[in-house]
Design a protein around this motif. Structure first.
Motif, PDB file in Angstrom:
ATOM      1  N   GLY A  27       0.813  -1.214   0.000  1.00 17.83           N
ATOM      2  CA  GLY A  27       0.000   0.000   0.000  1.00 17.83           C
ATOM      3  C   GLY A  27       0.845   1.261   0.000  1.00 17.83           C
ATOM      4  O   GLY A  27       0.535   2.233  -0.709  1.00 17.83           O
ATOM      5  N   GLN A  28       1.911   1.250   0.773  1.00 14.59           N
ATOM      6  CA  GLN A  28       2.796   2.409   0.835  1.00 14.59           C
ATOM      7  C   GLN A  28       3.551   2.599  -0.478  1.00 14.59           C
ATOM      8  O   GLN A  28       3.763   3.731  -0.919  1.00 14.59           O
ATOM      9  CB  GLN A  28       3.780   2.253   1.996  1.00 14.59           C
ATOM     10  CG  GLN A  28       3.100   2.328   3.345  1.00 14.59           C
ATOM     11  CD  GLN A  28       4.018   1.885   4.457  1.00 14.59           C
ATOM     12  OE1 GLN A  28       4.570   0.797   4.404  1.00 14.59           O
ATOM     13  NE2 GLN A  28       4.173   2.735   5.465  1.00 14.59           N
ATOM     14  N   ILE A  29       3.938   1.495  -1.117  1.00 13.67           N
ATOM     15  CA  ILE A  29       4.619   1.590  -2.412  1.00 13.67           C
ATOM     16  C   ILE A  29       3.662   2.165  -3.454  1.00 13.67           C
ATOM     17  O   ILE A  29       4.029   3.057  -4.224  1.00 13.67           O
ATOM     18  CB  ILE A  29       5.141   0.204  -2.858  1.00 13.67           C
ATOM     19  CG1 ILE A  29       6.277  -0.241  -1.933  1.00 13.67           C
ATOM     20  CG2 ILE A  29       5.631   0.258  -4.309  1.00 13.67           C
ATOM     21  CD1 ILE A  29       6.731  -1.660  -2.148  1.00 13.67           C
ATOM     22  N   TYR A  33       4.347   5.836  -5.353  1.00 13.74           N
ATOM     23  CA  TYR A  33       4.650   5.911  -6.783  1.00 13.74           C
ATOM     24  C   TYR A  33       3.400   5.972  -7.671  1.00 13.74           C
ATOM     25  O   TYR A  33       3.516   5.905  -8.893  1.00 13.74           O
ATOM     26  CB  TYR A  33       5.542   4.739  -7.189  1.00 13.74           C
ATOM     27  CG  TYR A  33       6.882   4.798  -6.480  1.00 13.74           C
ATOM     28  CD1 TYR A  33       7.814   5.762  -6.809  1.00 13.74           C
ATOM     29  CD2 TYR A  33       7.187   3.902  -5.456  1.00 13.74           C
ATOM     30  CE1 TYR A  33       9.026   5.839  -6.148  1.00 13.74           C
ATOM     31  CE2 TYR A  33       8.395   3.968  -4.790  1.00 13.74           C
ATOM     32  CZ  TYR A  33       9.318   4.942  -5.145  1.00 13.74           C
ATOM     33  OH  TYR A  33      10.518   5.014  -4.476  1.00 13.74           O
ATOM     34  N   SER A  34       2.230   6.078  -7.090  1.00 16.77           N
ATOM     35  CA  SER A  34       0.960   6.173  -7.828  1.00 16.77           C
ATOM     36  C   SER A  34       0.794   5.043  -8.845  1.00 16.77           C
ATOM     37  O   SER A  34       0.549   5.280 -10.031  1.00 16.77           O
ATOM     38  CB  SER A  34       0.850   7.535  -8.528  1.00 16.77           C
ATOM     39  OG  SER A  34       0.879   8.569  -7.588  1.00 16.77           O
ATOM     40  N   VAL A  35       0.955   3.827  -8.360  1.00 12.55           N
ATOM     41  CA  VAL A  35       0.772   2.631  -9.195  1.00 12.55           C
ATOM     42  C   VAL A  35      -0.150   1.655  -8.469  1.00 12.55           C
ATOM     43  O   VAL A  35      -0.401   1.797  -7.274  1.00 12.55           O
ATOM     44  CB  VAL A  35       2.114   1.931  -9.526  1.00 12.55           C
ATOM     45  CG1 VAL A  35       3.007   2.825 -10.362  1.00 12.55           C
ATOM     46  CG2 VAL A  35       2.835   1.505  -8.252  1.00 12.55           C
ATOM     47  N   SER A  36      -0.640   0.655  -9.194  1.00  5.81           N
ATOM     48  CA  SER A  36      -1.491  -0.363  -8.588  1.00  5.81           C
ATOM     49  C   SER A  36      -0.626  -1.487  -8.030  1.00  5.81           C
ATOM     50  O   SER A  36       0.533  -1.648  -8.431  1.00  5.81           O
ATOM     51  CB  SER A  36      -2.457  -0.928  -9.627  1.00  5.81           C
ATOM     52  OG  SER A  36      -1.748  -1.717 -10.561  1.00  5.81           O
TER      53      SER A  36
END
Length: 72
Positions: A27-29, A33-36
């Motif tokens: 979730g933090q990643i 980085y605004s990715v799924s």
């Protein structure tokens, strides 16, 4: 009388974990980085992103490895 199943011995972590190691979850990643989550796991499978470590049964990444892989 049923027999008891033998427990597997606990795996020892092959990498030393220092006291100042910062771990982050999927979730933090994704937020950083605004990715799924799927994008992160695709990058791991493609070798573009470090694989996670299992910590207490959950996938966690070392923050320093993530920053290094993403270039900042």
């Amino acid at each position: 009388m049923p027999t008891k199943k033998k427990r597997k011995p606990a795996k020892k972590n092959p990498k030393p974990i220092g006291p100042n190691t910062k771990w982050i979850g999927i979730g933090q990643i994704c937020e950083r980085y605004s990715v799924s989550p799927m994008t992160v796991y695709r990058a791991v499978n493609a070798g573009e992103f470090p694989p996670p470590e299992k910590i207490f049964g959950q996938n966690r990444w070392k923050l320093s490895d993530v920053v290094k892989a993403k270039g900042g």
